[in-house]
Motif scaffolding. Structure first.
Motif, PDB file in Angstrom:
ATOM      1  N   LEU A   1     -48.830 -64.414 -37.527  1.00 26.55           N
ATOM      2  CA  LEU A   1     -47.718 -63.717 -36.866  1.00 26.55           C
ATOM      3  C   LEU A   1     -47.050 -62.714 -37.798  1.00 26.55           C
ATOM      4  CD1 LEU A   1     -45.855 -66.403 -34.720  1.00 26.55           C
ATOM      5  CD2 LEU A   1     -47.439 -64.629 -33.965  1.00 26.55           C
ATOM      6  N   LEU A   2     -46.928 -63.060 -39.056  1.00 25.02           N
ATOM      7  CA  LEU A   2     -46.279 -62.150 -40.010  1.00 25.02           C
ATOM      8  C   LEU A   2     -46.969 -60.799 -40.088  1.00 25.02           C
ATOM      9  CD1 LEU A   2     -45.332 -64.489 -42.993  1.00 25.02           C
ATOM     10  CD2 LEU A   2     -43.774 -63.297 -41.433  1.00 25.02           C
ATOM     11  N   VAL A   3     -48.278 -60.790 -40.013  1.00 28.68           N
ATOM     12  CA  VAL A   3     -49.019 -59.530 -40.143  1.00 28.68           C
ATOM     13  C   VAL A   3     -49.432 -58.944 -38.788  1.00 28.68           C
ATOM     14  CG1 VAL A   3     -49.810 -59.988 -42.490  1.00 28.68           C
ATOM     15  CG2 VAL A   3     -51.210 -60.710 -40.557  1.00 28.68           C
ATOM     16  N   ASN A   4     -49.025 -59.591 -37.717  1.00 29.14           N
ATOM     17  CA  ASN A   4     -49.372 -59.121 -36.373  1.00 29.14           C
ATOM     18  C   ASN A   4     -48.151 -59.087 -35.463  1.00 29.14           C
ATOM     19  OD1 ASN A   4     -52.474 -58.822 -36.249  1.00 29.14           O
ATOM     20  ND2 ASN A   4     -52.123 -60.736 -37.372  1.00 29.14           N
ATOM     21  N   GLN A   5     -47.062 -58.588 -35.986  1.00 27.10           N
ATOM     22  CA  GLN A   5     -45.834 -58.516 -35.203  1.00 27.10           C
ATOM     23  C   GLN A   5     -45.977 -57.632 -33.968  1.00 27.10           C
ATOM     24  OE1 GLN A   5     -42.494 -59.979 -35.465  1.00 27.10           O
ATOM     25  NE2 GLN A   5     -43.984 -61.410 -36.300  1.00 27.10           N
ATOM     26  N   ASP A   6     -46.928 -56.712 -33.988  1.00 30.16           N
ATOM     27  CA  ASP A   6     -47.133 -55.875 -32.813  1.00 30.16           C
ATOM     28  C   ASP A   6     -47.559 -56.708 -31.603  1.00 30.16           C
ATOM     29  OD1 ASP A   6     -49.640 -56.390 -34.021  1.00 30.16           O
ATOM     30  OD2 ASP A   6     -50.485 -54.473 -33.358  1.00 30.16           O
ATOM     31  N   LEU A   7     -48.302 -57.789 -31.841  1.00 31.32           N
ATOM     32  CA  LEU A   7     -48.707 -58.654 -30.731  1.00 31.32           C
ATOM     33  C   LEU A   7     -47.528 -59.449 -30.171  1.00 31.32           C
ATOM     34  CD1 LEU A   7     -52.155 -60.048 -31.909  1.00 31.32           C
ATOM     35  CD2 LEU A   7     -51.692 -58.187 -30.295  1.00 31.32           C
ATOM     36  N   VAL A   8     -46.543 -59.680 -31.005  1.00 32.09           N
ATOM     37  CA  VAL A   8     -45.352 -60.412 -30.570  1.00 32.09           C
ATOM     38  C   VAL A   8     -44.386 -59.461 -29.856  1.00 32.09           C
ATOM     39  CG1 VAL A   8     -43.344 -61.745 -31.342  1.00 32.09           C
ATOM     40  CG2 VAL A   8     -45.564 -62.081 -32.454  1.00 32.09           C
ATOM     41  N   ASN A   9     -44.123 -58.333 -30.475  1.00 29.64           N
ATOM     42  CA  ASN A   9     -43.076 -57.435 -29.986  1.00 29.64           C
ATOM     43  C   ASN A   9     -43.557 -56.337 -29.047  1.00 29.64           C
ATOM     44  OD1 ASN A   9     -41.090 -58.763 -31.564  1.00 29.64           O
ATOM     45  ND2 ASN A   9     -41.858 -57.683 -33.359  1.00 29.64           N
ATOM     46  N   ASN A  10     -44.820 -55.963 -29.136  1.00 30.03           N
ATOM     47  CA  ASN A  10     -45.326 -54.830 -28.355  1.00 30.03           C
ATOM     48  C   ASN A  10     -46.732 -55.076 -27.827  1.00 30.03           C
ATOM     49  OD1 ASN A  10     -43.066 -53.007 -28.889  1.00 30.03           O
ATOM     50  ND2 ASN A  10     -43.815 -53.000 -30.988  1.00 30.03           N
ATOM     51  N   ALA A  11     -46.985 -56.247 -27.300  1.00 30.87           N
ATOM     52  CA  ALA A  11     -48.330 -56.582 -26.818  1.00 30.87           C
ATOM     53  C   ALA A  11     -48.804 -55.571 -25.766  1.00 30.87           C
ATOM     54  CB  ALA A  11     -48.365 -57.994 -26.259  1.00 30.87           C
ATOM     55  N   LYS A  12     -47.902 -55.116 -24.921  1.00 30.93           N
ATOM     56  CA  LYS A  12     -48.288 -54.143 -23.899  1.00 30.93           C
ATOM     57  C   LYS A  12     -48.806 -52.862 -24.542  1.00 30.93           C
ATOM     58  CE  LYS A  12     -46.512 -51.476 -20.025  1.00 30.93           C
ATOM     59  NZ  LYS A  12     -45.330 -51.104 -19.260  1.00 30.93           N
ATOM     60  N   ASP A  13     -48.144 -52.391 -25.588  1.00 25.69           N
ATOM     61  CA  ASP A  13     -48.605 -51.183 -26.282  1.00 25.69           C
ATOM     62  C   ASP A  13     -49.963 -51.404 -26.933  1.00 25.69           C
ATOM     63  OD1 ASP A  13     -46.288 -49.891 -25.526  1.00 25.69           O
ATOM     64  OD2 ASP A  13     -45.322 -50.065 -27.486  1.00 25.69           O
ATOM     65  N   VAL A  14     -50.172 -52.577 -27.502  1.00 29.38           N
ATOM     66  CA  VAL A  14     -51.471 -52.896 -28.103  1.00 29.38           C
ATOM     67  C   VAL A  14     -52.540 -52.873 -27.025  1.00 29.38           C
ATOM     68  CG1 VAL A  14     -52.829 -54.646 -29.314  1.00 29.38           C
ATOM     69  CG2 VAL A  14     -50.460 -54.235 -29.992  1.00 29.38           C
ATOM     70  N   LEU A  15     -52.278 -53.529 -25.904  1.00 28.11           N
ATOM     71  CA  LEU A  15     -53.243 -53.573 -24.806  1.00 28.11           C
ATOM     72  C   LEU A  15     -53.542 -52.180 -24.250  1.00 28.11           C
ATOM     73  CD1 LEU A  15     -51.907 -56.753 -23.024  1.00 28.11           C
ATOM     74  CD2 LEU A  15     -54.133 -56.522 -24.147  1.00 28.11           C
ATOM     75  N   CYS A  16     -52.541 -51.311 -24.243  1.00 25.87           N
ATOM     76  CA  CYS A  16     -52.739 -49.961 -23.712  1.00 25.87           C
ATOM     77  C   CYS A  16     -53.589 -49.091 -24.638  1.00 25.87           C
ATOM     78  CB  CYS A  16     -51.394 -49.305 -23.399  1.00 25.87           C
ATOM     79  SG  CYS A  16     -50.659 -50.002 -21.889  1.00 25.87           S
ATOM     80  N   GLN A  17     -53.899 -49.563 -25.833  1.00 28.06           N
ATOM     81  CA  GLN A  17     -54.880 -48.871 -26.678  1.00 28.06           C
ATOM     82  C   GLN A  17     -56.283 -49.086 -26.098  1.00 28.06           C
ATOM     83  OE1 GLN A  17     -54.504 -50.148 -30.769  1.00 28.06           O
ATOM     84  NE2 GLN A  17     -52.274 -50.099 -30.629  1.00 28.06           N
ATOM     85  N   TYR A  18     -56.474 -50.183 -25.389  1.00 26.84           N
ATOM     86  CA  TYR A  18     -57.765 -50.561 -24.815  1.00 26.84           C
ATOM     87  C   TYR A  18     -57.874 -50.228 -23.325  1.00 26.84           C
ATOM     88  CZ  TYR A  18     -58.194 -53.231 -29.117  1.00 26.84           C
ATOM     89  OH  TYR A  18     -58.266 -53.596 -30.440  1.00 26.84           O
ATOM     90  N   TYR A  19     -56.743 -50.269 -22.639  1.00 26.95           N
ATOM     91  CA  TYR A  19     -56.719 -50.132 -21.179  1.00 26.95           C
ATOM     92  C   TYR A  19     -55.746 -49.048 -20.740  1.00 26.95           C
ATOM     93  CZ  TYR A  19     -58.877 -54.780 -20.785  1.00 26.95           C
ATOM     94  OH  TYR A  19     -59.723 -55.858 -20.870  1.00 26.95           O
ATOM     95  N   SER A  20     -56.134 -48.338 -19.690  1.00 21.86           N
ATOM     96  CA  SER A  20     -55.160 -47.497 -18.998  1.00 21.86           C
ATOM     97  C   SER A  20     -54.284 -48.446 -18.171  1.00 21.86           C
ATOM     98  CB  SER A  20     -55.865 -46.496 -18.084  1.00 21.86           C
ATOM     99  OG  SER A  20     -56.568 -47.170 -17.063  1.00 21.86           O
ATOM    100  N   ALA A  21     -53.081 -48.023 -17.885  1.00 22.30           N
ATOM    101  CA  ALA A  21     -52.172 -48.860 -17.097  1.00 22.30           C
ATOM    102  C   ALA A  21     -52.738 -49.140 -15.717  1.00 22.30           C
ATOM    103  CB  ALA A  21     -50.804 -48.188 -16.996  1.00 22.30           C
ATOM    104  N   SER A  22     -53.413 -48.165 -15.136  1.00 23.66           N
ATOM    105  CA  SER A  22     -53.941 -48.370 -13.778  1.00 23.66           C
ATOM    106  C   SER A  22     -55.014 -49.458 -13.744  1.00 23.66           C
ATOM    107  CB  SER A  22     -54.489 -47.064 -13.211  1.00 23.66           C
ATOM    108  OG  SER A  22     -55.575 -46.590 -13.983  1.00 23.66           O
ATOM    109  N   VAL A  23     -55.774 -49.589 -14.803  1.00 25.83           N
ATOM    110  CA  VAL A  23     -56.797 -50.648 -14.865  1.00 25.83           C
ATOM    111  C   VAL A  23     -56.151 -51.978 -15.236  1.00 25.83           C
ATOM    112  CG1 VAL A  23     -58.847 -51.463 -16.116  1.00 25.83           C
ATOM    113  CG2 VAL A  23     -58.708 -49.094 -15.332  1.00 25.83           C
ATOM    114  N   LEU A  24     -55.344 -51.976 -16.281  1.00 25.39           N
ATOM    115  CA  LEU A  24     -54.753 -53.224 -16.775  1.00 25.39           C
ATOM    116  C   LEU A  24     -53.870 -53.904 -15.740  1.00 25.39           C
ATOM    117  CD1 LEU A  24     -54.465 -55.183 -19.155  1.00 25.39           C
ATOM    118  CD2 LEU A  24     -52.522 -53.804 -19.927  1.00 25.39           C
ATOM    119  N   PHE A  25     -53.130 -53.140 -14.991  1.00 25.85           N
ATOM    120  CA  PHE A  25     -52.184 -53.725 -14.040  1.00 25.85           C
ATOM    121  C   PHE A  25     -52.691 -53.709 -12.599  1.00 25.85           C
ATOM    122  CE2 PHE A  25     -49.668 -52.345 -17.723  1.00 25.85           C
ATOM    123  CZ  PHE A  25     -49.269 -53.599 -18.142  1.00 25.85           C
TER     124      PHE A  25
END
Length: 140
Positions: free
Chosen positions: A92-116
């Protein structure tokens, strides 16, 4: 009160885990723990079926999102595959983006229209922006 990893998994699997542990960080912890014990495919299966079962148990069956859950497992896998003898706290210490901004991380892989999309909520949908690679050489 903090739960040991063993107690966390046991209570989760028995559907007795206190609700305060069944949150975003709890989902990340569960995926991380299963990835420590199982191959990727088995960890994905145990995590997704377990979270869905627990959400149903809590009466929140509409909250489970299959693609988000599985995608985060892939991301955790890629971020931990080369790390040995690490704790979840260290992760968790080195992956705070997954805690605080998981949606932003996921949007590196997915467009919003596909992910949602409705389909992505029910079944795993492959990323449309950046593919998950299961090769160790792809890890930076």
């Amino acid at each position: 009160m903090s739960l040991s990893d063993q107690d966390f998994i046991e209570q989760f699997e028995q559907l007795t885990l206190p609700a305060e542990y069944f949150n975003h960080v709890g989902h990340l912890r569960l995926a991380w723990l299963y990835l420590q014990q199982y191959e990727l495919t088995d960890a994905i299966n145990k995590t997704t079926t377990g979270i869905q079962a627990y959400a149903n148990h809590l009466g929140a069956k509409d909250k489970f999102h299959h693609t988000i859950t599985e995608a985060l497992i892939h991301i955790i896998y890629h971020r931990t595959i080369t790390i040995i003898d690490s704790s979840f706290s260290d992760f968790l210490l080195v992956n705070q983006d997954l805690v605080n901004n998981a949606k932003d991380v996921l949007c590196q892989y997915y467009s919003a229209s596909v992910l949602f999309s409705t389909e992505a909520k029910k079944l795993f949908v492959e990323p449309d922006r950046l593919a998950f690679s299961n090769k160790q050489s792809a890890i930076s």
